[in-house]
Design an enzyme around this catalytic site. Structure first.
Site, short mmCIF file in Angstrom:
data_model
loop_
_atom_site.label_atom_id
_atom_site.label_comp_id
_atom_site.label_asym_id
_atom_site.label_seq_id
_atom_site.Cartn_x
_atom_site.Cartn_y
_atom_site.Cartn_z
N ASP A 76 0.83 -1.21 0.00
CA ASP A 76 0.00 0.00 0.00
C ASP A 76 0.87 1.26 0.00
O ASP A 76 1.85 1.34 0.74
CB ASP A 76 -0.88 0.06 1.26
CG ASP A 76 -1.79 -1.14 1.42
OD1 ASP A 76 -1.36 -2.27 1.12
OD2 ASP A 76 -2.92 -0.95 1.88
N HIS A 134 -1.07 4.58 -0.68
CA HIS A 134 -2.11 5.51 -0.19
C HIS A 134 -1.82 6.98 -0.44
O HIS A 134 -1.88 7.80 0.48
CB HIS A 134 -2.36 5.27 1.29
CG HIS A 134 -3.26 4.10 1.55
ND1 HIS A 134 -4.59 4.08 1.18
CD2 HIS A 134 -3.01 2.89 2.14
CE1 HIS A 134 -5.13 2.92 1.53
NE2 HIS A 134 -4.19 2.17 2.11
N ASP A 149 -3.95 -0.31 -3.48
CA ASP A 149 -4.16 0.84 -2.60
C ASP A 149 -3.22 1.98 -2.93
O ASP A 149 -2.34 2.35 -2.14
CB ASP A 149 -4.06 0.43 -1.13
CG ASP A 149 -5.36 -0.17 -0.61
OD1 ASP A 149 -6.26 -0.45 -1.43
OD2 ASP A 149 -5.49 -0.35 0.62
N ASP A 180 -6.58 7.33 -1.73
CA ASP A 180 -7.28 7.49 -0.44
C ASP A 180 -6.29 7.70 0.71
O ASP A 180 -5.14 7.27 0.68
CB ASP A 180 -8.17 6.28 -0.12
CG ASP A 180 -9.49 6.30 -0.89
OD1 ASP A 180 -9.86 7.37 -1.39
OD2 ASP A 180 -10.14 5.24 -0.98
N ARG A 181 -6.81 8.37 1.73
CA ARG A 181 -6.08 8.68 2.96
C ARG A 181 -4.99 9.73 2.75
O ARG A 181 -4.94 10.72 3.46
CB ARG A 181 -5.48 7.43 3.63
CG ARG A 181 -6.48 6.34 3.99
CD ARG A 181 -7.53 6.75 4.98
NE ARG A 181 -7.03 7.07 6.30
CZ ARG A 181 -6.94 6.21 7.31
NH1 ARG A 181 -7.30 4.95 7.13
NH2 ARG A 181 -6.51 6.61 8.48
N ASN A 235 -8.34 -2.81 -2.31
CA ASN A 235 -9.74 -2.58 -1.96
C ASN A 235 -10.12 -1.11 -2.07
O ASN A 235 -11.29 -0.77 -2.26
CB ASN A 235 -10.03 -3.10 -0.55
CG ASN A 235 -9.27 -2.35 0.53
OD1 ASN A 235 -8.05 -2.29 0.49
ND2 ASN A 235 -9.98 -1.80 1.49
N HIS A 236 -9.14 -0.20 -2.01
CA HIS A 236 -9.46 1.22 -2.14
C HIS A 236 -9.61 1.66 -3.59
O HIS A 236 -10.06 2.79 -3.82
CB HIS A 236 -8.41 2.06 -1.42
CG HIS A 236 -8.67 2.18 0.05
ND1 HIS A 236 -9.33 3.24 0.63
CD2 HIS A 236 -8.39 1.32 1.05
CE1 HIS A 236 -9.44 3.04 1.91
NE2 HIS A 236 -8.87 1.88 2.21
N HIS A 273 -3.71 -8.25 -3.03
CA HIS A 273 -3.82 -7.21 -2.01
C HIS A 273 -4.25 -7.76 -0.66
O HIS A 273 -3.60 -7.52 0.36
CB HIS A 273 -4.80 -6.13 -2.47
CG HIS A 273 -4.93 -5.01 -1.49
ND1 HIS A 273 -3.92 -4.09 -1.27
CD2 HIS A 273 -5.93 -4.68 -0.63
CE1 HIS A 273 -4.29 -3.25 -0.34
NE2 HIS A 273 -5.51 -3.57 0.07
N ARG A 314 -14.44 -7.19 9.11
CA ARG A 314 -14.67 -6.31 7.96
C ARG A 314 -16.07 -6.48 7.37
O ARG A 314 -16.57 -5.59 6.70
CB ARG A 314 -13.62 -6.58 6.87
CG ARG A 314 -12.18 -6.30 7.31
CD ARG A 314 -11.26 -6.39 6.11
NE ARG A 314 -9.84 -6.33 6.46
CZ ARG A 314 -9.15 -5.20 6.62
NH1 ARG A 314 -9.75 -4.04 6.48
NH2 ARG A 314 -7.87 -5.24 6.92
N HIS A 358 -2.68 -4.70 2.55
CA HIS A 358 -4.02 -4.48 3.09
C HIS A 358 -4.07 -4.07 4.55
O HIS A 358 -5.06 -3.47 4.99
CB HIS A 358 -4.85 -5.76 2.88
CG HIS A 358 -6.32 -5.61 3.09
ND1 HIS A 358 -7.04 -4.48 2.74
CD2 HIS A 358 -7.24 -6.47 3.63
CE1 HIS A 358 -8.31 -4.66 3.03
NE2 HIS A 358 -8.46 -5.85 3.57
#
Length: 435
Positions: A101, A103, A130, A133-134, A162-163, A214, A298, A325
């Site tokens: 990730d 991000h 990923d 995001d964030r 997943n993002h 991921h 989750r 993840h």
């Protein structure tokens, strides 16, 4: 401009246009990278279209999308590539860099490239999802990696996280980021990014012995179906609220044949129905408990134990599973597995090999409501000849201080970016995708 140079602080980077011949070069990508760096430190986010006009960003996104949608669900990464100089059986045994990730932390991505080396004919990269995001520079990060993909499609592999979904990007900042940077042109840019998300492969098989994805493993078609119950609409004060899942546990491990046949081109992988493999691969987590079970934490995906890791490795003649993840915020809540302070953990060590979690965003998350920061390191893996199943781990510090910028999501209300799923919204998005 050489890769180690820094952009001037006195004059803005000139606008970047698409090459007249339509062919990207490493010089073009390095120019893009340093221009992103300069703008992040010297200009407002809304001025990004001055650097990267709409026609240029559209050409990049469309070119990348065309490539991604032609790739299989599980891409095969073969480092034993025959060379023109040795066409009769000779080959170069290339290095492979695996990245977790990131991000939207573009400055840390640049640092990673400086340490690990840039993509080339001799250096493969597998990114484990990923990208957005964030962090505040998800768009620039994603575009930079797409540029490398377009330039070296057989050396750079971008997997889905997943993002990379409509739901997550609407909640955790990426959609608002694109709108803030491109204004009235934002919806066009965002839609083309979503189109790229749909095309991102789900997994990779490296050198015949390493599986990357991921989230991780996935159930077989004969597994029982589990339906998450509705969440309470009450606002949470702290920590996760598990989502109960209804059903009797009768799950079995999925196969590569089933993975190949699954439909990945959905903006939000479903948590119910017949097409569960994409959601499993993007959302699942390892556990120390034996067997396969629903991921109650989750509310989507699976939990699997070391016995399942052993079964998957042995059945497919593999040595390593590399997944991502889970960052330091997610692992902070889990007492059963090690923390992510160094950017990686070995979660299962079984007879046939290992399961590794890899996270490449140091000092994560960029925006933190709590007084305590994890101050974690990021990490990447380099696999080398002759034994690509023996990972070399490299941890690195964040590129600090980061430029000052506002967050694009309400980070004060979010402790873990994946813990508060609205299944009704996800289901509505999935229904709209399939109509």
């Amino acid at each position: 401009m050489e890769p180690h140079e820094t952009p001037s602080q006195s004059s803005p980077a000139p606008p970047i246009s698409w090459p007249e011949d339509g062919i990207l070069t490493s010089d073009w990508i390095h120019k893009l990278s340093f221009s992103f760096d300069w703008y992040s430190k010297n200009r407002n986010p809304s001025e990004l279209p001055i650097l990267l006009p709409l026609p240029t960003i559209q050409r990049l996104l469309l070119s990348a999308s065309d490539i991604l949608h032609k790739e299989p669900n599980c891409v095969v990464v073969d480092p034993f590539v025959a060379t023109d100089e040795e066409p009769s059986g000779g080959c170069v045994k290339n290095d492979i860099v695996i990245v977790g990730d990131v991000h939207g932390q573009i400055h840390d991505v640049m640092r990673l490239f400086c340490e690990a080396g840039f993509p080339s004919e001799e250096r493969f990269f597998v990114f484990n999802g990923d990208y957005v995001d964030r962090g505040a520079w998800g768009l620039e990060t994603f575009l930079l990696l797409l540029a490398w993909k377009v330039y070296l499609p057989g050396r750079v592999f971008l997997l889905r996280g997943n993002h990379e979904s409509k739901y997550c990007t609407a909640v955790y900042g990426f959609e608002k980021e694109v709108m803030a940077k491109y204004g009235s042109q934002g919806p066009q840019v965002y839609r083309k990014c979503l189109r790229c998300f749909e095309g991102l492969p789900l997994a990779s098989l490296i050198a015949g012995c390493v599986y990357t994805a991921h989230g991780g493993l996935f159930r077989g078609a004969s597994s029982d179906f589990f339906l998450p119950s509705k969440r309470s609409r009450k606002k949470k004060k702290r920590g996760p609220t598990p989502v109960p899942i209804v059903g009797i546990n009768n799950m079995v491990l999925g196969s590569f044949e089933e993975l190949a046949k699954s439909r990945r081109t959905v903006l939000d992988p479903p948590y119910k129905g017949s097409n569960l493999i994409p959601g499993d691969i993007l959302w699942s987590d390892p556990s120390l408990e034996l067997g396969i079970s629903p991921n109650n934490e989750r509310g989507i995906g699976l939990l699997w134990g070391p016995d399942v890791t052993e079964e998957f490795l042995k059945k497919n003649n593999l040595k390593l599973i590399v997944r991502s993840h889970e960052g330091p915020d997610a692992r902070h809540k889990r007492n059963d597995l090690r923390d992510m302070q160094n950017g990686y953990t070995i979660d299962h060590e079984v007879e046939s090999g290992k399961l590794i979690t890899l996270f490449s965003a140091p000092d994560y998350p960029q925006f933190q409501a709590e007084g305590k920061r994890f101050k974690n390191r990021g990490a990447y893996i380099i696999l080398q000849s002759p034994d690509y199943s023996s990972p070399n781990f490299y941890s690195f510090e964040a590129d600090l201080p980061r430029p000052r910028v506002q967050a694009y999501y309400k980070y004060e209300e979010v402790l873990d970016s994946d813990e508060e799923l609205d299944f009704e919204l996800i289901n509505d998005n999935f229904a709209s995708d399939t109509n």
